[in-house]
Scaffold this motif. Sequence first.
Motif, PDB file in Angstrom:
ATOM      1  N   ARG A 109       0.833  -1.192   0.000  1.00 49.60           N
ATOM      2  CA  ARG A 109       0.000   0.000   0.000  1.00 49.60           C
ATOM      3  C   ARG A 109       0.874   1.251   0.000  1.00 49.60           C
ATOM      4  O   ARG A 109       1.855   1.341   0.726  1.00 49.60           O
ATOM      5  CB  ARG A 109      -0.914   0.022   1.220  1.00 49.60           C
ATOM      6  N   LEU A 110       0.495   2.242  -0.802  1.00 48.98           N
ATOM      7  CA  LEU A 110       1.308   3.441  -0.982  1.00 48.98           C
ATOM      8  C   LEU A 110       1.604   4.133   0.334  1.00 48.98           C
ATOM      9  O   LEU A 110       2.749   4.507   0.608  1.00 48.98           O
ATOM     10  CB  LEU A 110       0.605   4.406  -1.945  1.00 48.98           C
ATOM     11  N   TYR A 111       0.588   4.318   1.166  1.00 49.29           N
ATOM     12  CA  TYR A 111       0.800   5.064   2.397  1.00 49.29           C
ATOM     13  C   TYR A 111       1.612   4.281   3.427  1.00 49.29           C
ATOM     14  O   TYR A 111       2.134   4.874   4.381  1.00 49.29           O
ATOM     15  CB  TYR A 111      -0.536   5.519   2.995  1.00 49.29           C
ATOM     16  N   VAL A 157       3.479  12.201   1.012  1.00 47.40           N
ATOM     17  CA  VAL A 157       2.679  11.187   0.316  1.00 47.40           C
ATOM     18  C   VAL A 157       2.088  10.206   1.309  1.00 47.40           C
ATOM     19  O   VAL A 157       0.917   9.812   1.194  1.00 47.40           O
ATOM     20  CB  VAL A 157       3.547  10.450  -0.730  1.00 47.40           C
ATOM     21  N   SER A 161      -1.951  10.132   1.357  1.00 43.81           N
ATOM     22  CA  SER A 161      -2.565   8.969   0.702  1.00 43.81           C
ATOM     23  C   SER A 161      -3.276   8.023   1.662  1.00 43.81           C
ATOM     24  O   SER A 161      -3.807   6.991   1.239  1.00 43.81           O
ATOM     25  CB  SER A 161      -1.501   8.187  -0.078  1.00 43.81           C
ATOM     26  N   ASP A 164      -6.759   5.875   0.994  1.00 41.93           N
ATOM     27  CA  ASP A 164      -6.917   5.968  -0.463  1.00 41.93           C
ATOM     28  C   ASP A 164      -7.174   7.407  -0.915  1.00 41.93           C
ATOM     29  O   ASP A 164      -8.057   7.666  -1.731  1.00 41.93           O
ATOM     30  CB  ASP A 164      -8.046   5.050  -0.942  1.00 41.93           C
ATOM     31  N   TRP A 165      -6.384   8.333  -0.395  1.00 43.87           N
ATOM     32  CA  TRP A 165      -6.468   9.754  -0.772  1.00 43.87           C
ATOM     33  C   TRP A 165      -7.843  10.348  -0.458  1.00 43.87           C
ATOM     34  O   TRP A 165      -8.290  11.298  -1.094  1.00 43.87           O
ATOM     35  CB  TRP A 165      -6.179   9.948  -2.266  1.00 43.87           C
ATOM     36  N   PRO A 168      -6.687  14.247   1.605  1.00 44.92           N
ATOM     37  CA  PRO A 168      -5.296  14.698   1.572  1.00 44.92           C
ATOM     38  C   PRO A 168      -5.111  16.156   1.970  1.00 44.92           C
ATOM     39  O   PRO A 168      -3.986  16.633   2.080  1.00 44.92           O
ATOM     40  CB  PRO A 168      -4.910  14.496   0.105  1.00 44.92           C
TER      41      PRO A 168
END
Length: 200
Positions: A109-111, A157, A161, A164-165, A168
């Motif tokens: 996961r990005l975050y 970020v 994020s 899921d953003w 933000p």
Amino acid sequence: MLHRLNPYPLCALLALRPVLWIIVSLTSDNPRMIHILVHPTGEWAARLLIITLMMTPLAMLLKGRPIARWLRKSRRHFGVASFVYAAIHTAFYLIDTSSVATVIAALPRLYIWTGWIAFIIFIPLALTSTDAMVRRLGRRWKTLQRWVYPAAVLTLVHWASIHDWDSPGAAIVHFAPLAALELWRLWYWQRYPHRQATPA
């Protein structure tokens, strides 16, 4: 008045919130208290990081004034405090997750992975923030410390994020003053390239 905060009273002031978090986490009857503390500890780590990075361009803007000297002398204290806050944030996250398998499964996961990479970058920066390490590394110290900028982008970020953003805005609002000051610093260096050495 600002000079009276250096160094031990300032460090004690910066330590108040972490001490409170740890006391609350150990004494609260709420079984979700660790989970509740994960987000604010991360937010405060990011805020201190932003303050730390703002101190250099602010010192440039206020050059010649006593507060500019205080800003330059205090940067490392705020930077180390930001790392300590981030370490507590990471510890609370791991305790709340309570499963190595879950931590590993969340890495794509990005975050999550941006947060981990930012934290890993901060470790050598914090470990080399003593006067002895500054003297030992010499010019290499400044080169190493510049890694704080990609770490700050990763932190932005990581914060923006989450979910899921979904929201933000808070991260963007917090980082906006830093972005404005850094853009001003770039403009200043382009206009006055011979002055780049002051203040470093």
